[in-house]
Design a protein around this motif. Structure first.
Motif, PDB file in Angstrom:
ATOM      1  N   GLY A   1       0.699  -1.693   0.063  1.00  0.00           N
ATOM      2  CA  GLY A   1       0.505   0.255  -0.473  1.00  0.00           C
ATOM      3  C   GLY A   1       1.026   1.636   0.391  1.00  0.00           C
ATOM      4  N   LEU A   2       0.154   2.039  -0.832  1.00  0.00           N
ATOM      5  CA  LEU A   2       0.903   3.712  -0.436  1.00  0.00           C
ATOM      6  C   LEU A   2      -0.442   4.874  -0.333  1.00  0.00           C
ATOM      7  CD1 LEU A   2       0.739   5.116  -3.009  1.00  0.00           C
ATOM      8  CD2 LEU A   2       2.405   3.726  -3.453  1.00  0.00           C
ATOM      9  N   THR A   3       0.148   5.935  -0.244  1.00  0.00           N
ATOM     10  CA  THR A   3      -0.992   6.757  -0.085  1.00  0.00           C
ATOM     11  C   THR A   3      -0.465   8.261  -0.731  1.00  0.00           C
ATOM     12  OG1 THR A   3      -1.377   5.838   2.156  1.00  0.00           O
ATOM     13  CG2 THR A   3      -1.983   8.085   2.098  1.00  0.00           C
ATOM     14  N   LEU A   4      -1.030   8.371  -1.514  1.00  0.00           N
ATOM     15  CA  LEU A   4      -0.937   9.582  -2.697  1.00  0.00           C
ATOM     16  C   LEU A   4      -1.743  10.878  -2.062  1.00  0.00           C
ATOM     17  CD1 LEU A   4       0.444  10.408  -5.405  1.00  0.00           C
ATOM     18  CD2 LEU A   4      -2.158   9.122  -6.564  1.00  0.00           C
ATOM     19  N   TYR A   5      -0.661  11.746  -2.270  1.00  0.00           N
ATOM     20  CA  TYR A   5      -1.853  13.558  -1.058  1.00  0.00           C
ATOM     21  C   TYR A   5      -0.946  14.096  -1.844  1.00  0.00           C
ATOM     22  CZ  TYR A   5      -1.133  10.386   3.622  1.00  0.00           C
ATOM     23  OH  TYR A   5      -1.499  10.068   4.795  1.00  0.00           O
ATOM     24  N   GLN A   6      -1.823  15.127  -1.731  1.00  0.00           N
ATOM     25  CA  GLN A   6      -1.500  16.313  -2.621  1.00  0.00           C
ATOM     26  C   GLN A   6      -0.823  17.306  -2.465  1.00  0.00           C
ATOM     27  OE1 GLN A   6      -4.377  18.726  -4.999  1.00  0.00           O
ATOM     28  NE2 GLN A   6      -2.301  18.656  -6.464  1.00  0.00           N
ATOM     29  N   VAL A   7      -0.074  17.954  -1.899  1.00  0.00           N
ATOM     30  CA  VAL A   7       0.865  19.306  -1.466  1.00  0.00           C
ATOM     31  C   VAL A   7       0.223  20.822  -1.483  1.00  0.00           C
ATOM     32  CG1 VAL A   7       2.890  20.857  -1.243  1.00  0.00           C
ATOM     33  CG2 VAL A   7       3.111  18.005  -1.637  1.00  0.00           C
ATOM     34  N   GLY A   8      -0.195  21.160  -0.535  1.00  0.00           N
ATOM     35  CA  GLY A   8      -0.964  22.489  -0.506  1.00  0.00           C
ATOM     36  C   GLY A   8       0.086  23.631   0.266  1.00  0.00           C
ATOM     37  N   SER A   9       0.075  23.983   1.071  1.00  0.00           N
ATOM     38  CA  SER A   9       0.580  25.449   1.131  1.00  0.00           C
ATOM     39  C   SER A   9       2.737  24.569   1.690  1.00  0.00           C
ATOM     40  CB  SER A   9       0.336  26.272   2.984  1.00  0.00           C
ATOM     41  OG  SER A   9       0.233  25.007   4.244  1.00  0.00           O
ATOM     42  N   ARG A  10       3.280  25.625   1.836  1.00  0.00           N
ATOM     43  CA  ARG A  10       4.761  25.454   2.267  1.00  0.00           C
ATOM     44  C   ARG A  10       4.898  26.474   3.295  1.00  0.00           C
ATOM     45  NH1 ARG A  10       9.395  23.342  -1.188  1.00  0.00           N
ATOM     46  NH2 ARG A  10      10.543  25.063   0.438  1.00  0.00           N
ATOM     47  N   LYS A  11       5.537  26.780   4.509  1.00  0.00           N
ATOM     48  CA  LYS A  11       6.218  27.239   5.166  1.00  0.00           C
ATOM     49  C   LYS A  11       7.277  27.105   5.427  1.00  0.00           C
ATOM     50  CE  LYS A  11       5.716  28.957   9.720  1.00  0.00           C
ATOM     51  NZ  LYS A  11       4.316  29.029  11.452  1.00  0.00           N
ATOM     52  N   GLU A  12       8.042  28.171   5.022  1.00  0.00           N
ATOM     53  CA  GLU A  12       9.387  28.128   5.316  1.00  0.00           C
ATOM     54  C   GLU A  12       9.702  28.766   6.716  1.00  0.00           C
ATOM     55  OE1 GLU A  12      11.656  29.107   1.878  1.00  0.00           O
ATOM     56  OE2 GLU A  12      10.324  27.872   1.057  1.00  0.00           O
ATOM     57  N   ILE A  13      10.254  28.336   7.722  1.00  0.00           N
ATOM     58  CA  ILE A  13      10.816  29.532   8.931  1.00  0.00           C
ATOM     59  C   ILE A  13      12.246  29.528   8.472  1.00  0.00           C
ATOM     60  CG2 ILE A  13      10.522  28.980  11.629  1.00  0.00           C
ATOM     61  CD1 ILE A  13       8.476  27.023  11.234  1.00  0.00           C
ATOM     62  N   PRO A  14      12.582  30.331   8.392  1.00  0.00           N
ATOM     63  CA  PRO A  14      14.618  30.479   7.728  1.00  0.00           C
ATOM     64  C   PRO A  14      15.685  30.235   9.634  1.00  0.00           C
ATOM     65  CG  PRO A  14      13.344  32.854   7.783  1.00  0.00           C
ATOM     66  CD  PRO A  14      12.438  31.867   7.706  1.00  0.00           C
ATOM     67  N   GLY A  15      16.388  29.451   8.943  1.00  0.00           N
ATOM     68  CA  GLY A  15      16.967  28.805  10.249  1.00  0.00           C
ATOM     69  C   GLY A  15      16.468  28.168  10.983  1.00  0.00           C
ATOM     70  N   VAL A  16      14.954  27.223  10.691  1.00  0.00           N
ATOM     71  CA  VAL A  16      14.595  26.533  12.017  1.00  0.00           C
ATOM     72  C   VAL A  16      14.314  25.558  11.406  1.00  0.00           C
ATOM     73  CG1 VAL A  16      12.481  26.292  13.546  1.00  0.00           C
ATOM     74  CG2 VAL A  16      13.769  28.280  13.602  1.00  0.00           C
ATOM     75  N   ARG A  17      13.249  25.354   9.897  1.00  0.00           N
ATOM     76  CA  ARG A  17      12.127  23.815   9.761  1.00  0.00           C
ATOM     77  C   ARG A  17      11.624  24.944   8.156  1.00  0.00           C
ATOM     78  NH1 ARG A  17      12.425  20.269  11.988  1.00  0.00           N
ATOM     79  NH2 ARG A  17      11.516  21.431  14.195  1.00  0.00           N
ATOM     80  N   THR A  18      11.357  23.840   6.958  1.00  0.00           N
ATOM     81  CA  THR A  18      10.144  23.682   6.043  1.00  0.00           C
ATOM     82  C   THR A  18       9.047  22.968   6.418  1.00  0.00           C
ATOM     83  OG1 THR A  18      12.334  24.990   4.439  1.00  0.00           O
ATOM     84  CG2 THR A  18      10.098  23.940   3.590  1.00  0.00           C
ATOM     85  N   TYR A  19       7.798  23.867   6.365  1.00  0.00           N
ATOM     86  CA  TYR A  19       6.796  23.136   6.508  1.00  0.00           C
ATOM     87  C   TYR A  19       6.299  22.740   5.232  1.00  0.00           C
ATOM     88  CZ  TYR A  19       6.683  22.748  11.699  1.00  0.00           C
ATOM     89  OH  TYR A  19       7.244  22.268  12.756  1.00  0.00           O
ATOM     90  N   VAL A  20       5.570  21.318   4.773  1.00  0.00           N
ATOM     91  CA  VAL A  20       4.982  21.135   3.625  1.00  0.00           C
ATOM     92  C   VAL A  20       4.109  21.134   4.028  1.00  0.00           C
ATOM     93  CG1 VAL A  20       5.138  19.825   1.338  1.00  0.00           C
ATOM     94  CG2 VAL A  20       6.707  21.414   1.853  1.00  0.00           C
ATOM     95  N   ALA A  21       2.902  21.257   3.571  1.00  0.00           N
ATOM     96  CA  ALA A  21       1.564  20.245   3.890  1.00  0.00           C
ATOM     97  C   ALA A  21       0.708  19.677   2.979  1.00  0.00           C
ATOM     98  CB  ALA A  21       0.838  21.475   4.619  1.00  0.00           C
ATOM     99  N   VAL A  22       0.366  18.625   3.672  1.00  0.00           N
ATOM    100  CA  VAL A  22      -0.502  17.435   2.335  1.00  0.00           C
ATOM    101  C   VAL A  22      -2.456  17.240   3.077  1.00  0.00           C
ATOM    102  CG1 VAL A  22       1.858  16.552   1.777  1.00  0.00           C
ATOM    103  CG2 VAL A  22      -0.063  15.019   3.886  1.00  0.00           C
ATOM    104  N   ASP A  23      -2.942  17.189   1.840  1.00  0.00           N
ATOM    105  CA  ASP A  23      -3.953  17.173   2.211  1.00  0.00           C
ATOM    106  C   ASP A  23      -4.262  15.788   3.023  1.00  0.00           C
ATOM    107  OD1 ASP A  23      -3.441  15.360   0.481  1.00  0.00           O
ATOM    108  OD2 ASP A  23      -4.924  16.137  -1.325  1.00  0.00           O
ATOM    109  N   GLY A  24      -3.771  15.178   3.437  1.00  0.00           N
ATOM    110  CA  GLY A  24      -4.301  14.372   4.589  1.00  0.00           C
ATOM    111  C   GLY A  24      -3.316  14.892   6.372  1.00  0.00           C
ATOM    112  N   GLY A  25      -3.021  13.510   6.728  1.00  0.00           N
ATOM    113  CA  GLY A  25      -2.756  13.555   7.644  1.00  0.00           C
ATOM    114  C   GLY A  25      -2.976  12.278   8.861  1.00  0.00           C
ATOM    115  N   MET A  26      -2.246  12.990   9.605  1.00  0.00           N
ATOM    116  CA  MET A  26      -3.314  11.971  11.138  1.00  0.00           C
ATOM    117  C   MET A  26      -3.915  11.153  11.269  1.00  0.00           C
ATOM    118  SD  MET A  26      -3.331  14.544  14.529  1.00  0.00           S
ATOM    119  CE  MET A  26      -4.606  13.378  15.540  1.00  0.00           C
ATOM    120  N   SER A  27      -5.111  11.495  10.547  1.00  0.00           N
ATOM    121  CA  SER A  27      -6.700  11.111  10.572  1.00  0.00           C
ATOM    122  C   SER A  27      -6.284   9.791   9.153  1.00  0.00           C
ATOM    123  CB  SER A  27      -7.338  11.671  10.384  1.00  0.00           C
ATOM    124  OG  SER A  27      -7.882  12.214   8.674  1.00  0.00           O
ATOM    125  N   ASP A  28      -5.192   9.900   8.304  1.00  0.00           N
ATOM    126  CA  ASP A  28      -5.497   9.057   7.446  1.00  0.00           C
ATOM    127  C   ASP A  28      -3.861   7.436   7.829  1.00  0.00           C
ATOM    128  OD1 ASP A  28      -2.918   9.626   6.084  1.00  0.00           O
ATOM    129  OD2 ASP A  28      -5.015  11.342   5.488  1.00  0.00           O
TER     130      ASP A  28
END
Ligand code: LLP
Length: 462
Positions: A317-344
């Motif tokens: 099995g694999l899960t296919l998502y689509q990427v939505g928002s991106r949040k770059e926190i300089p020097g800390v982390r880059t978040y890439v958000a998908v359209d699912g997550g902990m509920s699936d």
């Protein structure tokens, strides 16, 4: 499409033991760097079914079943039966597929039991587990002639009453805790003594004595399960000796137990550094240990039952998502958000489980940044992958998380009122919907609005 098999890490594909691969056996990349599974291009699946989407590869599922059956036929000198632990992924399609491969099934609730039967699984090849089975669940088991895995005294007394009422005999496997420790996450260890499941080893004699005088019960054998996502083979070797000894006790106390059920537990590869044994090695170890213990203890060979869940379905099995928002926190982390997550996929937040991801439209692109793949739920811990090296990823890209075939759909929730994804089974270029996507109406299906709280008439939801 003639294209090389896709392996999302530096390594070879193990066609014999799918639990050792990260991707389904049919994963392949075309010249446009697009990922295909089961002859279906993931971008086409997205266009047809939307995201998030669980994709299950029939070839890999069947290869895993056959790996277990072949290894048992080769390494175990007696009879054997593989019972699919359906908690890993319970659906009509999965029950039907497992039945078609000659497997039986382990159910842990009335719901899993009904799913298996409705999917065409022969009830004689089903065992019902549970440390707190309801009256209705026990009735259901008796009605269908399912074997009950006897877990505790309370259940024994209820079964005695129920069998009396129904004038029926029940086939039992007695579950006990073998006292074997193994290295896995605390929540998924079950074979050590401080476990809510099964009888303590000292209770085995009294239970067997009591059942020797019970015309309503047929002690068909014994059961133990030591845990899940286990990479070591030694605990399973130790288990065999403990269980064969217990079978000897059952015989000494007047029973004729034929079945020895050693549970499941074989681990799978979730990240490149995971290195689980092959299915064949696991089966060979268990088979040899059971046969040796029988020889040493002068006991006849039992029918060997095992209950793999994860190692049969995870990497199919694999899960296919689509990427939505991106949040770059300089020097800390880059978040890439998908359209699912902990509920699936609740496994990362529940067990800190690690996964592997890729961009199915730009496979094999070089990693140039480090990203954290977050879900869309209103919870900071809703992160699927932490700080992974990744190719440049933008809003609108598709993203695949591998090895989500086990304990994802079956553990999915509606947290934040997010509908559960659809699931498709892919094979030979065809995709079949096996679980439809939950709709907005589904989300409201069980809610009632009391009359005195109605401000206005109900608003129709599309
Ligand atoms: N038999 C019994 C009695 C079990 O309790 C289990 C799993 C199995 C068989 C199948 O074990 P497997 O072959 O899948 O390791 N939700 C957790 C896993 C819980 C496993 C519970 N019992 C996870 O996502 O890691």
């Amino acid at each position: 499409m003639s294209s090389p098999h896709f392996c999302p890490y530096e390594g070879d594909v193990d066609a014999q033991s799918p639990n050792r691969n990260l991707a389904p056996l049919t994963a392949a990349v075309d010249p446009e760097r697009q990922l295909w599974v089961g002859g279906c291009r993931l971008a086409d699946l997205k266009a047809h079914y939307g995201t998030p989407l669980y994709v299950l590869d029939e070839t890999t599922l069947r290869a895993s079943c056959q790996a277990y059956c072949r290894a048992l036929a080769r390494h175990y000198p007696g009879e054997s039966l593989v019972l699919y632990a359906s908690k890993a992924h319970s659906s009509l399609a999965m029950a039907a597929l497992m039945a078609s491969e000659g497997l039986g099934l382990d159910a842990v609730s009335g719901g899993e039991l009904l799913t298996a039967i409705a999917g065409g699984m022969d009830p004689r090849n089903i065992v019902l587990h549970g440390n707190n089975k309801s009256w209705v669940e026990l009735e259901l088991a008796l009605e269908h002639g399912v074997t009950v895995v006897l877990d505790n005294w309370w259940e024994l007394e209820r079964l005695e009453r129920l069998c009396g009422q129904r004038e029926q005999r029940v086939r039992l496997l007695i579950r006990f805790t073998p006292g074997i420790e193994c290295h896995t996450h605390e929540y998924i260890r079950t074979g050590h003594l401080d476990s809510k499941f099964g009888f303590d080893p000292e209770e085995l004699d009294p239970v067997l004595r009591r059942l020797a005088m019970a015309p309503w019960a047929k002690v068909a054998g014994l059961h133990a399960h030591i845990g899940s996502q286990i990479f070591a083979l030694q605990p399973h070797e130790d288990l065999a000796a403990v269980m064969v000894k217990a079978l000897g006790r059952a015989r000494a106390l007047g029973h004729d137990p034929k079945d020895l059920n050693v549970g499941g537990g074989l681990g799978v590869r979730y990240v490149a550094s995971d290195d689980p044994p092959t299915i064949a090695a696991w089966v060979r170890t268990v088979s040899a240990a059971v046969a040796a213990a029988c020889h040493q203890q002068d006991q006849p060979l039992p029918r060997l039952l095992c209950e793999p869940g994860r190692s049969l379905v995870a990497t199919a099995g694999l899960t296919l998502y689509q990427v939505g928002s991106r949040k770059e926190i300089p020097g800390v982390r880059t978040y890439v958000a998908v359209d699912g997550g902990m509920s699936d996929n609740p496994r990362p937040i529940t067990y800190q489980s690690r996964y592997t991801a890729c961009l199915p439209q730009r496979c094999r692109d070089t990693a140039t940044e480090t990203v954290t793949v977050a879900g869309k739920h209103c919870e900071s811990g809703d992160v699927l992958l932490h700080n992974i090296p990744f190719p440049p990823v933008a809003s609108g890209d598709l993203l695949v998380v591998f090895a989500t075939g086990a304990y994802n759909a079956s553990m999915a929730s509606n947290y934040n009122r997010i509908p559960r994804p659809a699931a498709v089974l892919v094979h030979g270029g065809q995709a079949e919907l096996v679980q439809r996507r939950e709709s907005n109406q589904d989300l409201l299906r069980w809610d009632l609005l009391p009359e005195h709280l109605r401000q206005c008439g109900p608003v129709p939801i599309r």
